[in-house]
Design an enzyme around this catalytic site. Sequence first.
Site, short mmCIF file in Angstrom:
data_model
loop_
_atom_site.label_atom_id
_atom_site.label_comp_id
_atom_site.label_asym_id
_atom_site.label_seq_id
_atom_site.Cartn_x
_atom_site.Cartn_y
_atom_site.Cartn_z
N HIS A 113 0.88 -1.17 0.00
CA HIS A 113 0.00 0.00 0.00
C HIS A 113 0.93 1.22 0.00
O HIS A 113 2.00 1.19 0.62
CB HIS A 113 -0.85 0.10 1.27
CG HIS A 113 -1.73 -1.08 1.55
ND1 HIS A 113 -1.28 -2.20 2.19
CD2 HIS A 113 -3.04 -1.29 1.30
CE1 HIS A 113 -2.28 -3.06 2.32
NE2 HIS A 113 -3.36 -2.53 1.79
N ASP A 132 2.26 1.96 3.37
CA ASP A 132 3.20 1.02 4.00
C ASP A 132 4.63 1.46 3.72
O ASP A 132 5.49 1.35 4.58
CB ASP A 132 3.11 -0.39 3.39
CG ASP A 132 1.74 -0.99 3.43
OD1 ASP A 132 0.98 -0.67 4.35
OD2 ASP A 132 1.45 -1.81 2.52
C1 XLS Z 1 -7.42 -6.90 4.25
C2 XLS Z 1 -6.92 -7.08 2.90
C3 XLS Z 1 -5.81 -6.14 2.48
C4 XLS Z 1 -5.64 -6.14 0.99
C5 XLS Z 1 -4.88 -4.99 0.45
O1 XLS Z 1 -8.16 -7.70 4.80
O2 XLS Z 1 -6.56 -8.41 2.74
O3 XLS Z 1 -4.62 -6.48 3.13
O4 XLS Z 1 -5.03 -7.32 0.55
O5 XLS Z 1 -5.46 -3.78 0.76
#
Ligand code: XLS
Length: 434
Positions: free
Chosen positions: A99, A102
């Site tokens: 993200h 991140d």
């Molecule tokens: C959350 C999601 C997230 C997505 C990316 O439950 O899995 O991590 O994979 O935003």
Amino acid sequence: MQHFECDKIQYEGPDSKNALSFKHYNATEEVGGKAMKDHLRFGAAYWHVMRNELADPFGAGTAQMPWDDKSDSVENALARVDVFFEFLDKIGIDYYCFHDRDIAPELNDLSASNDALDQVVAKLKEKQAETGKKLLWGTACLFAHPRYAHGAATSPDARVYAYAAAQVKKAIEVTKELDGLGYTFWGGREGYGSLINTNMKRELDHLGAFLHMAVDHAKNIGFEGPFYIEPKPREPSTHQYDSDSAACLNFLREYGLLDHFKLNIETNHATLAGHTVQHDLTVAANAGALGSVDANTGDTLIGWDTDQFPTDVYMTTEIMLVLLGMGGFTTGGLNFDAKRRRESHEPIDLMHAHIGGMDAFARGLKVAHAIREDGRLAQFVQDRYSSYDSDIGAKIEAGTTSFAELEQYALSNGEPSLASGRQEMLENLVNDFI
Ligand code: XLS
Ligand code: NI
Ligand code: NI
């Protein structure tokens, strides 16, 4: 400087007693004429590996991250990149996902955040060039900041919607800059807490418009995608609009987006939706829309997204049967959207966790391939439908019969004999390969 107390993890085979080795995943070994690494296309999640402090609703994070000074500085973000690439190198994973927030801090305003992002992206680009690691997909975090409490592309507030659009625009641009193979939309807050204050129709129309603008922007900058939607039924929202594969496909069709989107299926999300993962994978694959997989697993005793590492060979076999059945990934891969337990807080636990997931999928791949080579399972399923291969069944499939003709057929052929589904026999057959 070393951040993980181990050398590069090697394949040592099933007899090895070394916990820091692969027993089954042998990257270059071929299964059905294709290297394991090309079948499996493992990805690591930046948010779990580098940013997950292992907090839970009852307690603070436990993760040891001696390299992280916990500041929101760009320097700290840049320092993490080196640690992450050491991790990728040692574990032998070729792809990663992130993200925007991140990899770089969210600062006081959007342009400062964008500048920080550009600095970290420049470093990621260098590291990719140096190591050959690739970005499987990028995404924007549209759920952590308080401004998105009511949603982002489904926010009741157009100013928030605009902010989210700006963030996604930038995230697609940096994904393109890093030659990302895809871009994911996971709408954790694109849903509602309660219908009492929600205009569902307007929110869905807004989401459709948002995704159309994303498609237009990708075209403008030459990002070839694909875009993925990642279904999940709830958490953090009470209801997430992209609740499962079928709901996503319906939404994409309704808003004329199906040509530009595939699905990114996460195991634990499918089970939260009351499905098995192979159900959601199969629904997506049947529509030609199975793009990528977030590989993890839930806990049958806990009703939320525990994001555990996959260790169940039966489950990885079922996943690999679907993936091999569709001819394998094109742009997607198996991204470990998984975190260690709060009790497994040392950096080396990241190695053990990924080793387990990679070995479980290597075994699933080998078992699924053997089941396909054997052919009995597929033959049984094919035979089960053989009455549609000729005569009246073929006419049904061709759409060249009618209720009147079928009535004639039923009247003149009497009671059909009942065949066995042989579920238990087939379960035994699958177990023979495991
Ligand atoms: C959350 C999601 C997230 C997505 C990316 O439950 O899995 O991590 O994979 O935003
Ligand atoms: Ni995910
Ligand atoms: Ni998840």
